[in-house]
Design a protein around this motif. Structure first.
Motif, PDB file in Angstrom:
ATOM      1  N   ALA A   1       0.106  -9.163  16.524  1.00  0.00           N
ATOM      2  CA  ALA A   1      -0.870  -9.024  15.683  1.00  0.00           C
ATOM      3  C   ALA A   1      -2.195  -9.246  16.395  1.00  0.00           C
ATOM      4  O   ALA A   1      -2.472 -10.323  16.875  1.00  0.00           O
ATOM      5  CB  ALA A   1      -0.659  -9.784  14.505  1.00  0.00           C
ATOM      6  N   GLY A   2      -3.150  -8.352  16.154  1.00  0.00           N
ATOM      7  CA  GLY A   2      -4.608  -8.756  16.623  1.00  0.00           C
ATOM      8  C   GLY A   2      -4.974  -8.052  17.799  1.00  0.00           C
ATOM      9  O   GLY A   2      -5.777  -8.721  18.734  1.00  0.00           O
ATOM     10  N   ARG A   3      -4.628  -6.877  18.232  1.00  0.00           N
ATOM     11  CA  ARG A   3      -5.140  -6.413  19.640  1.00  0.00           C
ATOM     12  C   ARG A   3      -6.615  -5.695  19.502  1.00  0.00           C
ATOM     13  O   ARG A   3      -7.158  -5.493  20.108  1.00  0.00           O
ATOM     14  CB  ARG A   3      -3.984  -5.171  19.775  1.00  0.00           C
ATOM     15  CG  ARG A   3      -2.738  -5.914  20.607  1.00  0.00           C
ATOM     16  CD  ARG A   3      -1.890  -4.584  21.049  1.00  0.00           C
ATOM     17  NE  ARG A   3      -2.319  -3.771  21.957  1.00  0.00           N
ATOM     18  CZ  ARG A   3      -1.916  -2.753  22.454  1.00  0.00           C
ATOM     19  NH1 ARG A   3      -0.467  -2.546  22.091  1.00  0.00           N
ATOM     20  NH2 ARG A   3      -2.310  -1.888  23.409  1.00  0.00           N
ATOM     21  N   GLY A   4      -6.766  -5.258  17.913  1.00  0.00           N
ATOM     22  CA  GLY A   4      -7.961  -4.384  17.962  1.00  0.00           C
ATOM     23  C   GLY A   4      -9.227  -5.465  17.404  1.00  0.00           C
ATOM     24  O   GLY A   4     -10.301  -4.970  17.656  1.00  0.00           O
ATOM     25  N   PRO A   5      -9.132  -6.691  16.944  1.00  0.00           N
ATOM     26  CA  PRO A   5     -10.301  -7.371  16.398  1.00  0.00           C
ATOM     27  C   PRO A   5     -11.199  -7.600  17.558  1.00  0.00           C
ATOM     28  O   PRO A   5     -11.000  -7.799  18.747  1.00  0.00           O
ATOM     29  CB  PRO A   5      -9.803  -8.656  15.860  1.00  0.00           C
ATOM     30  CG  PRO A   5      -8.162  -8.224  15.597  1.00  0.00           C
ATOM     31  CD  PRO A   5      -7.949  -7.302  16.492  1.00  0.00           C
ATOM     32  N   LEU A   6     -12.567  -7.941  17.181  1.00  0.00           N
ATOM     33  CA  LEU A   6     -13.582  -8.669  18.115  1.00  0.00           C
ATOM     34  C   LEU A   6     -13.545 -10.049  18.504  1.00  0.00           C
ATOM     35  O   LEU A   6     -14.128 -10.582  19.283  1.00  0.00           O
ATOM     36  CB  LEU A   6     -14.849  -7.996  17.369  1.00  0.00           C
ATOM     37  CG  LEU A   6     -15.188  -6.541  17.081  1.00  0.00           C
ATOM     38  CD1 LEU A   6     -16.629  -6.592  16.463  1.00  0.00           C
ATOM     39  CD2 LEU A   6     -14.970  -5.564  18.339  1.00  0.00           C
ATOM     40  N   ALA A   7     -12.709 -10.782  17.626  1.00  0.00           N
ATOM     41  CA  ALA A   7     -12.516 -12.194  17.700  1.00  0.00           C
ATOM     42  C   ALA A   7     -11.268 -12.629  17.443  1.00  0.00           C
ATOM     43  O   ALA A   7     -10.408 -12.061  16.617  1.00  0.00           O
ATOM     44  CB  ALA A   7     -13.546 -12.871  16.663  1.00  0.00           C
ATOM     45  N   GLY A   8     -10.917 -13.998  17.937  1.00  0.00           N
ATOM     46  CA  GLY A   8      -9.685 -14.412  17.684  1.00  0.00           C
ATOM     47  C   GLY A   8      -8.716 -14.162  18.859  1.00  0.00           C
ATOM     48  O   GLY A   8      -8.715 -13.029  19.558  1.00  0.00           O
ATOM     49  N   PRO A   9      -7.345 -14.787  18.513  1.00  0.00           N
ATOM     50  CA  PRO A   9      -6.460 -14.344  19.639  1.00  0.00           C
ATOM     51  C   PRO A   9      -5.659 -13.076  19.318  1.00  0.00           C
ATOM     52  O   PRO A   9      -5.722 -12.626  18.147  1.00  0.00           O
ATOM     53  CB  PRO A   9      -5.290 -15.532  19.631  1.00  0.00           C
ATOM     54  CG  PRO A   9      -5.621 -16.039  18.056  1.00  0.00           C
ATOM     55  CD  PRO A   9      -7.226 -15.869  17.868  1.00  0.00           C
ATOM     56  N   VAL A  10      -4.877 -12.804  20.312  1.00  0.00           N
ATOM     57  CA  VAL A  10      -3.898 -11.847  19.951  1.00  0.00           C
ATOM     58  C   VAL A  10      -2.425 -12.748  19.647  1.00  0.00           C
ATOM     59  O   VAL A  10      -2.347 -13.622  20.578  1.00  0.00           O
ATOM     60  CB  VAL A  10      -3.639 -10.639  20.902  1.00  0.00           C
ATOM     61  CG1 VAL A  10      -3.168 -11.351  22.356  1.00  0.00           C
ATOM     62  CG2 VAL A  10      -2.514  -9.746  20.461  1.00  0.00           C
ATOM     63  N   VAL A  11      -1.855 -12.409  18.910  1.00  0.00           N
ATOM     64  CA  VAL A  11      -0.516 -13.291  18.312  1.00  0.00           C
ATOM     65  C   VAL A  11       0.645 -12.337  18.736  1.00  0.00           C
ATOM     66  O   VAL A  11       0.680 -11.271  17.915  1.00  0.00           O
ATOM     67  CB  VAL A  11      -0.647 -13.953  16.957  1.00  0.00           C
ATOM     68  CG1 VAL A  11       0.561 -14.743  17.011  1.00  0.00           C
ATOM     69  CG2 VAL A  11      -2.070 -14.834  16.742  1.00  0.00           C
ATOM     70  N   THR A  12       1.581 -13.074  19.234  1.00  0.00           N
ATOM     71  CA  THR A  12       2.874 -12.312  19.631  1.00  0.00           C
ATOM     72  C   THR A  12       3.922 -12.980  18.896  1.00  0.00           C
ATOM     73  O   THR A  12       3.950 -14.426  18.883  1.00  0.00           O
ATOM     74  CB  THR A  12       3.021 -11.724  21.097  1.00  0.00           C
ATOM     75  OG1 THR A  12       3.146 -13.090  21.810  1.00  0.00           O
ATOM     76  CG2 THR A  12       1.880 -11.083  21.713  1.00  0.00           C
ATOM     77  N   CYS A  13       5.194 -12.356  18.616  1.00  0.00           N
ATOM     78  CA  CYS A  13       6.268 -13.165  18.149  1.00  0.00           C
ATOM     79  C   CYS A  13       7.567 -12.261  18.652  1.00  0.00           C
ATOM     80  O   CYS A  13       7.641 -11.084  18.780  1.00  0.00           O
ATOM     81  CB  CYS A  13       6.357 -13.135  16.717  1.00  0.00           C
ATOM     82  SG  CYS A  13       7.739 -14.024  16.112  1.00  0.00           S
TER      83      CYS A  13
END
Length: 259
Positions: free
Chosen positions: A77-89
């Motif tokens: 989750a979060g490959r596209g945002p401009l800020a924050g981490p990408v989180v994987t599970c």
């Protein structure tokens, strides 16, 4: 059970069609018919979700190399945002777990439903692992490579080594047999569960980040490039949590250097 209130309450609490409901088919009271119709629609929806669960269960089972093998579903989750981490599970589910009926691509679920399923998945999963990849790493090695490395770390952090991995859309640098599946979070129970955990944990992280940087609206935009977020970057500049290689932040910084 003759009053409308009693009938409506009984229908709300019912989990399957029961013999006493047959009498309601000929009940002339509009409120009773409305309640009966709502009950039937709820049952139809539950049956549809159950059938989808069985299809996803069978889909995952088709990748098992042998009976009793451990299958890990992996997503981000979060490959596209401009800020924050990408989180994987990475998550390993039991072969049959009716509590997971309704698990789907996290984008198809409400925030409340994701939170509910996240707790259920954590409770019933055989094993799961979550990893946060920072904006610094994303800028250093690019978002795709950062995602793959994060997924690799997730799998390595599992207490149980999976015999096979199914991954949403990408290939991971691991020595375990794997299959990348386009739109896997909608086809697979395990990948769908991983997507829910990754999205839920990232949302919680961004809500905490919002407390430190309220002007960017991270609790609402989760770091994505909304109009309000872009205006905030323009006004206040990027934080240490913004991805400096992502546009339009990259151009903003280059322009500032030239000035």
């Amino acid at each position: 059970m003759d009053t409308i209130k009693e009938i409506i309450e009984a229908l709300k609490n019912a989990t399957s069609y029961e013999p006493w409901m047959q009498e309601l088919e000929n009940d002339g009271r509009a409120s009773v018919q409305k309640a009966l119709s709502q009950f039937k629609k709820r049952m139809e929806k539950q049956e549809k979700l159950f059938q989808q669960y069985k299809e996803k269960q069978a889909f995952d089972a088709s990748f098992l190399p042998f009976e009793g093998a451990f299958l890990a579903g992996v997503d981000e989750a979060g490959r596209g945002p401009l800020a924050g981490p990408v989180v994987t599970c990475a998550v390993i589910l039991p072969y049959d777990c009716p509590e997971l009926v309704g698990v789907n691509d996290s984008k198809q679920l409400s925030k409340k439903k994701r939170a509910e399923f996240a707790e259920i998945i954590k409770k019933h999963a055989i094993d799961y692992s979550i990893h946060f990849q920072s904006a610094d790493v994303i800028d250093e090695i690019n978002i795709l490579e950062a995602t793959k490395q994060s997924m690799k770390t997730c799998i390595e952090n599992l207490k149980i080594r999976p015999d096979y991995c199914i991954v949403d859309a990408v290939s991971i640098p691991i020595d375990i047999p794997q299959k990348g599946i386009i739109k896997g979070d909608a086809k697979s129970l395990a990948i769908g569960a991983a997507s829910i955990l990754a999205k839920h944990e990232r949302d919680l992280y961004m809500e905490e980040l919002h407390k430190q940087f309220p002007q960017y609206g991270f609790d609402q935009n989760a770091g994505y490039g909304t109009k309000q977020h872009l205006e905030a970057i323009e006004r206040f500049g990027p934080t240490i949590h913004h991805r400096k290689t992502f546009e339009p932040i990259k151009s903003m910084l280059e322009k500032k250097v030239k000035l």
